[in-house]
Every structure is written in C-alpha cells, then in structure tokens.
Design a protein around this motif. Structure first.
Motif, PDB file in Angstrom:
ATOM      1  N   ARG A  88       0.587  -1.590   0.478  1.00  0.00           N
ATOM      2  CA  ARG A  88       0.049   0.136  -0.209  1.00  0.00           C
ATOM      3  C   ARG A  88       0.440   1.419  -0.142  1.00  0.00           C
ATOM      4  NH1 ARG A  88      -3.535  -0.853   5.187  1.00  0.00           N
ATOM      5  NH2 ARG A  88      -3.308  -3.522   5.088  1.00  0.00           N
ATOM      6  N   VAL A  91       1.427   5.540  -3.246  1.00  0.00           N
ATOM      7  CA  VAL A  91       0.428   6.202  -3.173  1.00  0.00           C
ATOM      8  C   VAL A  91      -0.448   7.799  -2.571  1.00  0.00           C
ATOM      9  CG1 VAL A  91      -0.919   3.857  -3.340  1.00  0.00           C
ATOM     10  CG2 VAL A  91      -1.080   5.320  -0.905  1.00  0.00           C
ATOM     11  N   ASP A  94      -5.804  11.057  -1.680  1.00  0.00           N
ATOM     12  CA  ASP A  94      -7.366  10.180  -2.388  1.00  0.00           C
ATOM     13  C   ASP A  94      -6.859  10.924  -3.440  1.00  0.00           C
ATOM     14  OD1 ASP A  94      -7.135  13.419  -2.345  1.00  0.00           O
ATOM     15  OD2 ASP A  94      -8.365  13.859  -0.657  1.00  0.00           O
ATOM     16  N   HIS A  95      -8.301  10.031  -3.985  1.00  0.00           N
ATOM     17  CA  HIS A  95      -9.018  10.292  -5.321  1.00  0.00           C
ATOM     18  C   HIS A  95      -8.743  12.107  -6.230  1.00  0.00           C
ATOM     19  CE1 HIS A  95     -10.293   8.853  -9.225  1.00  0.00           C
ATOM     20  NE2 HIS A  95     -11.552  10.012  -9.311  1.00  0.00           N
ATOM     21  N   LEU A  98      -4.962  12.154  -6.894  1.00  0.00           N
ATOM     22  CA  LEU A  98      -4.854  11.664  -8.109  1.00  0.00           C
ATOM     23  C   LEU A  98      -4.705  12.427  -9.121  1.00  0.00           C
ATOM     24  CD1 LEU A  98      -3.490   8.771  -8.132  1.00  0.00           C
ATOM     25  CD2 LEU A  98      -5.871   7.671  -8.298  1.00  0.00           C
ATOM     26  N   LYS A 105       1.422   9.642 -12.730  1.00  0.00           N
ATOM     27  CA  LYS A 105       0.606   9.412 -11.201  1.00  0.00           C
ATOM     28  C   LYS A 105       0.916   8.406 -10.332  1.00  0.00           C
ATOM     29  CE  LYS A 105      -3.170  11.550 -13.314  1.00  0.00           C
ATOM     30  NZ  LYS A 105      -4.858  11.494 -13.595  1.00  0.00           N
ATOM     31  N   HIS A 107      -0.364   5.174  -9.096  1.00  0.00           N
ATOM     32  CA  HIS A 107      -1.213   3.946  -9.015  1.00  0.00           C
ATOM     33  C   HIS A 107      -2.866   3.711  -8.707  1.00  0.00           C
ATOM     34  CE1 HIS A 107       0.410   1.496  -6.085  1.00  0.00           C
ATOM     35  NE2 HIS A 107      -1.403   0.857  -5.927  1.00  0.00           N
ATOM     36  N   ASN A 108      -2.835   4.652  -7.538  1.00  0.00           N
ATOM     37  CA  ASN A 108      -4.271   4.280  -6.087  1.00  0.00           C
ATOM     38  C   ASN A 108      -4.235   5.479  -5.691  1.00  0.00           C
ATOM     39  OD1 ASN A 108      -6.560   3.548  -5.708  1.00  0.00           O
ATOM     40  ND2 ASN A 108      -6.271   1.773  -6.167  1.00  0.00           N
ATOM     41  N   SER A 109      -4.534   5.465  -4.942  1.00  0.00           N
ATOM     42  CA  SER A 109      -4.842   6.892  -3.381  1.00  0.00           C
ATOM     43  C   SER A 109      -4.956   5.150  -2.201  1.00  0.00           C
ATOM     44  CB  SER A 109      -5.434   7.589  -3.525  1.00  0.00           C
ATOM     45  OG  SER A 109      -7.244   7.041  -3.424  1.00  0.00           O
ATOM     46  N   GLY A 112      -8.171   6.183  -1.515  1.00  0.00           N
ATOM     47  CA  GLY A 112      -9.453   5.018  -2.673  1.00  0.00           C
ATOM     48  C   GLY A 112      -9.047   2.999  -2.497  1.00  0.00           C
ATOM     49  N   MET A 113      -7.947   3.521  -1.988  1.00  0.00           N
ATOM     50  CA  MET A 113      -7.609   1.636  -1.589  1.00  0.00           C
ATOM     51  C   MET A 113      -8.055   0.769  -0.075  1.00  0.00           C
ATOM     52  SD  MET A 113      -3.362   0.780  -2.475  1.00  0.00           S
ATOM     53  CE  MET A 113      -3.174  -0.598  -2.370  1.00  0.00           C
ATOM     54  N   ASP A 116     -11.791   0.498  -1.709  1.00  0.00           N
ATOM     55  CA  ASP A 116     -11.724  -0.633  -2.026  1.00  0.00           C
ATOM     56  C   ASP A 116     -12.250  -2.231  -0.865  1.00  0.00           C
ATOM     57  OD1 ASP A 116     -12.156   0.500  -4.489  1.00  0.00           O
ATOM     58  OD2 ASP A 116      -9.935   0.314  -4.864  1.00  0.00           O
TER      59      ASP A 116
END
Length: 188
Positions: A88, A91, A94-95, A98, A105, A107-109, A112-113, A116
């Motif tokens: 994790r 990152v 947040d979205h 991102l 960029k 791969h995620n925030s 967000g992770m 999910d």
C-alpha cells in the motif's frame, strides 16, 4: 456494472483464520483478556469482513485484534506490520489528489485503496493508540485521516515514529513516496 462478491473460498478462509490465530497468539500483549475462539466465531459469521481482513493481509498489513468495543460488540483490528504495509505504498492521499496529478500518477490513492478494501484509514488518535502497542513506522510513514480544513487547502497529514517519538507531518495530498503507505482499521 460487475457485482464482485467479497467472499473468500473455504480454503482461503481457513488459511487466513489460521494466520490470524497464530498472530493473535504470538502477540497477546495487544489484546489482553480477549479469547481467540470468540474472535473466530465473529469472523466466521461476517464473511465480507473476513474478505477485508484478507485484503489487509495480502497487502502486508499483518492485521491483528487490538481491542474489543463492548458497547458495539465489535472486535477492532489494526494493521500491525512493523513498517507501513508494502502493498500500500507509493500512493497519494485521495482520489482528488490522484486526479490533480498531470504526470507520474501513482497507481492509486490511500483513501481509494482503503475504500476498495472495505477498511478505514487510521486517524491520528488511532495511530497514537497503535504506537502504544509497539514501535511501528520507524523507517516508513503512514497517511492518516486528514481534517477537512487541511484537505480543503490541498494538504494531507501522515505520521511516523522517530527518536522514540510520534511525529505528525503535512504534505501536498498529491505527493507519494516509496516509503509512505497507510494503515487501516476494521471493526468486526
């Protein structure tokens, strides 16, 4: 839209429960007075929560029970890996952060992770509670829930442990680093 079932196979559940039990028994100081059998019964009747714990596990969070909320009847799990979970890291917060990045960029925030995975990012207060159970993030750092007034201005906060002290810092929410991830909590 595809409906993804958040349920483990019986074999996956068995492996995860064995892992969680072993960790529980090796770290009794984190949950004095609690009994694994009661935790397991609660887990077996909450398959979606068991799925979330598996997500915490496969991203190297090493979830463990840290408390029992008698009023709510919930066992509380935190990521107890020595360093911010490897799966994790790198990152942004947040979205929104991102989406604001024009190049490179991640791969995620973190938010967000966590969403999910069905978990919550630790608050600063929860992070400090975790640090009472051991020395965590002595080489890494972890995003924590950021107050709205800070986030509104483009910032986000993270914590770590250095010099036997818990530090809270700020950064632009769009930033990301190889040594910064996030820790989560889950109520079961």
């Amino acid at each position: 839209m595809v409906n993804v079932k958040k349920k483990l196979s019986p074999e996956q559940s068995e492996v995860l429960l064995r892992t969680l039990k072993d960790r529980f028994e090796k770290n009794m100081s984190r949950h004095e007075g609690l009994e694994w059998d009661k935790v397991q019964v609660k887990l077996e009747t909450n398959t979606e929560k068991l799925w979330s714990l598996n997500e915490m596990e496969i991203t190297d969070g090493e979830p463990d029970v840290i408390a029992y909320d008698e009023k709510a009847g919930d066992y509380i799990f935190y990521d107890c890996s020595a360093e911010s979970p490897k799966g994790r890291r790198s990152v942004c917060y947040d979205h929104e952060a991102l989406e604001s990045r024009k190049a490179h960029k991640p791969h995620n925030s973190a938010m967000g992770m966590a969403n999910d995975m069905g978990i919550e990012i630790l608050t600063e207060e929860q992070y400090r509670e975790l640090q009472q159970l051991g020395n965590f993030d002595t080489k890494t750092s972890s995003w924590v829930q950021t107050p709205a007034n800070i986030r509104k201005l483009g910032g986000a906060i993270f914590c770590d442990r250095r010099y036997d002290t818990i530090f809270v810092y700020h950064n632009g929410a769009e930033s990301y680093y190889a040594a910064r991830g996030f820790r989560g909590s889950l109520r079961v």
